[in-house]
Structures are given as C-alpha cells and as structure tokens.
Scaffold this active site. Sequence first.
Site, PDB file in Angstrom:
ATOM      1  N   HIS A 134       0.919  -1.077   0.029  1.00 11.46           N
ATOM      2  CA  HIS A 134      -0.109  -0.102   0.095  1.00 11.46           C
ATOM      3  C   HIS A 134       0.865   1.262  -0.031  1.00 11.46           C
ATOM      4  O   HIS A 134       2.006   1.066   0.585  1.00 11.46           O
ATOM      5  CB  HIS A 134      -1.011   0.175   1.158  1.00 11.46           C
ATOM      6  CG  HIS A 134      -1.946   1.086   1.550  1.00 11.46           C
ATOM      7  ND1 HIS A 134      -1.488   2.298   1.832  1.00 11.46           N
ATOM      8  CD2 HIS A 134      -3.137   0.976   1.209  1.00 11.46           C
ATOM      9  CE1 HIS A 134      -2.701   2.979   1.830  1.00 11.46           C
ATOM     10  NE2 HIS A 134      -3.751   2.230   1.631  1.00 11.46           N
ATOM     11  N   ASP A 211       3.223  -4.677   7.807  1.00 13.20           N
ATOM     12  CA  ASP A 211       1.982  -3.550   7.605  1.00 13.20           C
ATOM     13  C   ASP A 211       0.805  -4.703   7.804  1.00 13.20           C
ATOM     14  O   ASP A 211       0.528  -5.320   7.017  1.00 13.20           O
ATOM     15  CB  ASP A 211       1.927  -2.897   6.197  1.00 13.20           C
ATOM     16  CG  ASP A 211       0.606  -2.166   6.024  1.00 13.20           C
ATOM     17  OD1 ASP A 211      -0.430  -2.265   6.854  1.00 13.20           O
ATOM     18  OD2 ASP A 211       0.384  -1.735   5.139  1.00 13.20           O
ATOM     19  N   GLN A 214      -4.612  -4.991   6.821  1.00  9.08           N
ATOM     20  CA  GLN A 214      -5.533  -6.094   6.335  1.00  9.08           C
ATOM     21  C   GLN A 214      -5.574  -7.524   7.025  1.00  9.08           C
ATOM     22  O   GLN A 214      -6.558  -8.232   7.139  1.00  9.08           O
ATOM     23  CB  GLN A 214      -5.594  -6.295   4.826  1.00  9.08           C
ATOM     24  CG  GLN A 214      -5.631  -5.124   4.145  1.00  9.08           C
ATOM     25  CD  GLN A 214      -7.002  -4.414   4.208  1.00  9.08           C
ATOM     26  OE1 GLN A 214      -8.223  -5.029   4.685  1.00  9.08           O
ATOM     27  NE2 GLN A 214      -7.298  -3.368   3.726  1.00  9.08           N
ATOM     28  N   LYS A 237     -10.495  -0.512  10.547  1.00  5.79           N
ATOM     29  CA  LYS A 237     -10.681  -1.829   9.753  1.00  5.79           C
ATOM     30  C   LYS A 237     -11.069  -2.963  10.570  1.00  5.79           C
ATOM     31  O   LYS A 237     -11.391  -4.050  10.359  1.00  5.79           O
ATOM     32  CB  LYS A 237      -9.619  -1.947   8.833  1.00  5.79           C
ATOM     33  CG  LYS A 237      -9.191  -0.970   7.805  1.00  5.79           C
ATOM     34  CD  LYS A 237      -8.331  -1.592   6.941  1.00  5.79           C
ATOM     35  CE  LYS A 237      -7.324  -0.357   6.238  1.00  5.79           C
ATOM     36  NZ  LYS A 237      -8.106   0.423   5.135  1.00  5.79           N
ATOM     37  N   CYS A 375      -4.749   2.552  -3.551  1.00  4.09           N
ATOM     38  CA  CYS A 375      -3.601   3.120  -3.025  1.00  4.09           C
ATOM     39  C   CYS A 375      -2.581   2.055  -3.076  1.00  4.09           C
ATOM     40  O   CYS A 375      -1.579   1.708  -2.125  1.00  4.09           O
ATOM     41  CB  CYS A 375      -3.764   3.464  -1.517  1.00  4.09           C
ATOM     42  SG  CYS A 375      -4.791   4.829  -1.233  1.00  4.09           S
TER      43      CYS A 375
HETATM   44  N1  7TS Z   1      -1.873  -0.593   4.692  1.00  2.00           N
HETATM   45  C1  7TS Z   1      -2.863  -1.398   4.093  1.00  2.00           C
HETATM   46  C2  7TS Z   1      -2.512  -2.763   3.475  1.00  2.00           C
HETATM   47  C3  7TS Z   1      -4.293  -0.800   4.006  1.00  2.00           C
HETATM   48  O1  7TS Z   1      -5.189  -1.524   3.354  1.00  2.00           O
HETATM   49  C4  7TS Z   1      -4.437   0.528   4.260  1.00  2.00           C
HETATM   50  C5  7TS Z   1      -5.691   1.058   4.007  1.00  2.00           C
HETATM   51  C6  7TS Z   1      -3.279   1.016   4.924  1.00  2.00           C
HETATM   52  C7  7TS Z   1      -2.251   0.473   4.954  1.00  2.00           C
HETATM   53  C8  7TS Z   1      -3.554   2.537   5.442  1.00  2.00           C
HETATM   54  O2  7TS Z   1      -4.314   2.645   6.358  1.00  2.00           O
HETATM   55  P1  7TS Z   1      -4.870   3.911   7.338  1.00  2.00           P
HETATM   56  O3  7TS Z   1      -6.013   3.242   8.040  1.00  2.00           O
HETATM   57  O4  7TS Z   1      -3.684   4.411   7.753  1.00  2.00           O
HETATM   58  O5  7TS Z   1      -5.406   4.595   6.085  1.00  2.00           O
HETATM   59  N2  7TS Z   1      -6.518   0.605   2.924  1.00  2.00           N
HETATM   60  C9  7TS Z   1      -7.373   0.988   2.416  1.00  2.00           C
HETATM   61  C10 7TS Z   1      -8.086   0.179   1.119  1.00  2.00           C
HETATM   62  O6  7TS Z   1      -7.885  -0.827   0.821  1.00  2.00           O
HETATM   63  N3  7TS Z   1      -9.068   1.071   0.919  1.00  2.00           N
HETATM   64  O7  7TS Z   1      -9.114   2.039   1.690  1.00  2.00           O
HETATM   65  C11 7TS Z   1      -8.369   2.227   2.537  1.00  2.00           C
END
Ligand code: 7TS
Length: 417
Positions: A134, A211, A214, A237, A375
């Site tokens: 990501h 990371d 997910q 999430k 992303c």
């Molecule tokens: N890493 C992964 C694998 C992600 O899926 C996401 C967010 C992030 C980092 C960043 O997370 P945040 O909470 O700091 O924004 N992914 C997604 C997505 O797949 N669709 O919207 C956000």
Amino acid sequence: MAEEEIASRAVTDAEATRFQRDFPCLQQEAHGSPLVYLDSAATSQKPQPVIDTIKRFYETSYSNVHRGAHLLSERATDAYEGARSRVARYINAADSREIVFVRGATEAINLVAASYGRANFGPGDEILLTEMEHHSNIVPWQLVAEQTGAELKVVPITDDGELMMERVDELLGERTKMVGVAHVSNALGTVNPLKVLVEKAHANGTPVMVDGCQAAPRLAVDVQELGCDFYAFSGHKLYGPSGIGVLYGRQDLLEAMPPYQGGGEMIRRVTFDHTTYAGAPAKFEAGTPNIAGPVGLHVAMDYVADIGLEAIFAHERDLLDYATEAIQQIDGVRLIGTADDKAGILSFVFEGVHPHDIGTILDNQGIAVRTGHHCAQPVMDRFQVSATTRASFGLYNTREDVDAFIKGLHEVKAILG
Ligand code: 7TS
C-alpha cells in the site's frame, strides 16, 4: 490446517446474519435495495457495543489522561491504559509498553520510517519493500530515503500475486537496513509467508516492519510467533473507531529510537538547554491523544475475539471461495490476485468496462464495493490495469450478500457488456 478443521471452526452464515444485526449502519437500504456492504477492506462498520461504549465513556468518564489528580482523570487513564493492555493481548505482545497508540497504520509506518530510519539509515543503505505494498508502506520510506541517501529495493510478485520468495535472498544484502511488508495485501488479498521472510531478514541482521492493516481484522496475529520487529494496524478496519491505530515495536528498538514528535507527555525534564525523554510508549505519544479511540478499540477487540479470529478467517475464506467460483462463470472477468493463500478480498477487472462504471451500477442496486487503484499503484502497473473493482468481506457478510453481488455483476454485463 486441514480443510474440514477450517470449515468446522468457521462462522456460519446463520451466525453472520445474527452478527449483522449488531451493526446499526447495515440496517438500512441504499437506493431502494437492502444495503450489501462489501467494502470492509476500506473500513468496517461498527457494532453496537463499540458505539455504546464510546457514548458512555463521554457521558461518564471523559477527561485528559496521565495528568489530573481527580476522579475523572483516573477513570480516563485507567480506560486508556486498559486498552493498551488489551491490544498487547490481541497481538500477543510480550509487554504493553511495546504498544504505541497512533492515528492509524499510516502514522505508525511514518513514525518508524522517520524515527528509526533517520537514526539508522545512511547513503547507500537499502530498504527492501515488496511490489504489493500500500502507498503508506512505500511513501514514508521514500521520504526517509531522500533525507538519508538510502535506496528502495523491491521484491517482485508473480502473475498470481505472490511474492517471488526466491528473489529475497539475492535482494537482502549487507546494506539492507529494513524490510517492509504487508501481512495481507489490500489490493490482491494475498497472505504473505511472513515467518519465512522474517527468518531470512533476521538471518541478514535486518529488522522487519509489517503492515498488518488488512490482517489484524481477519487473522489471529501473534507478533512473538511471527518474530517481527514492528507491526502496524488501524482500529477502523477492525470494527473500531477511526483515528486510532497501533504501532507494535520490540521494546529494545523503541527504547533506542528518538522521538517522532515533541510536546507534552513525552518528556522527563525540559529546560531551554536540554530535554530528556520519557521511555516508550510515552516518548511517542506527544500531546493529548485520541482518548475515546482506544476505549472503542478495546471493545471492538473483545467483540472480534469472542467470535474468534480463526472462525472469522474461515468464514471470509468460504465467502471468497464461493464468490470466486461464481465470478469465474461470467465471461470477460479477470481476477487480479489468485494466490493460494488468500484472505477475503476479491479484486477483478471486466474486459472493456471501467471499474467506476461497475461500482456505480452496483451502487444503484445497494451494493457497496470499492473501485480504483486501492492506493497500490505499483500493483496496478504490475498487472497493467489502471484500476480494479474490489469486493471485500467482513464477519457480517453472508453467501446471500455474495449472491446479490454476482446478480449485480450480471446486471452490469446486461447494461454494458
Ligand atoms: N496498509 C494497508 C495494507 C491498507 O489496506 C491500508 C488502508 C493502509 C495501510 C492505510 O491504513 P490507514 O488506516 O492508515 O489509512 N487501505 C484502504 C483500502 O484498501 N481502501 O481504503 C483504505
């Protein structure tokens, strides 16, 4: 794990239907049809206990933490620190001082890149990432690379969306100062062989930043068993509030790292000549934090743990298999991400149809999916597409939701195909 064993431990569809009732936001129609929410990888909906606990916290126990000598401050501090212990238990950290509260996975990775990276990287050093990261596990490393003269190296992925593990040995070298890898890819659904990767990195003397954005909502995570050095994820999430996330860091590494931001609560003693810092995690939590966020996250973790992460994973996997089988019957569909080890994330393209049009037609039928590059533009480049449509599952989804989604895709085909 044997397949029957996975199946016997899965959340059943009847249970998922019951869980759905815990989520008020799912009890509505969208454009005149029952809402079918298939966008949990972007963010998940919140169960009633999380909503109620946050409300009650503001009504009865809200105050600033770690400072006042009064009853409310004590209650708020207990709730905040209680949440830290809950998080430590959730990922089996050895000590709750290894848990830093941050805004989300993005901030967690930026913290490590800025603090660990600036202190430890120099010209010619290498940061080894993977092609399926990501942007939040790419750009922070690019920023620190620009500042320190370090360079990025990338583990490529196969046509199925799996890491080319055979390339790791040659890419790991004397100059490799960090490995950054997603536990589960948000764009492909691939579950990466983390333990093997961590062993390889450690044999090379290189720490690993995972990371886990997910993975934390859908897999049992044990940071000690994985052996990773840093692990990041977001509360939103994981059926918890947005604006709160977690950085796990091995205690010796956190203690050795310089602060990320300066301010109140992260110091031991301040004079204009010299400041000394608090130990971890306080050193990394400058200023008034998100106080209700951890309280909500605590309850979300209880909710998920009560159901059981193995059961959730098996259920999402069942939905994924069911959906994969059905979608492959539709002419012109190409799956993006066909790894053997996959979590409940289904990305695809439809020959000749733009994903945004698919998203719009599905939305008109009450079906929420995500379309775009997720992303993860390097993944799109790898598969030579500009965007995909992605359906992602949560503990509240059912086969009936998948049926609605597949029916919706037939509608897309009838309109545009
Ligand atoms: N890493 C992964 C694998 C992600 O899926 C996401 C967010 C992030 C980092 C960043 O997370 P945040 O909470 O700091 O924004 N992914 C997604 C997505 O797949 N669709 O919207 C956000």
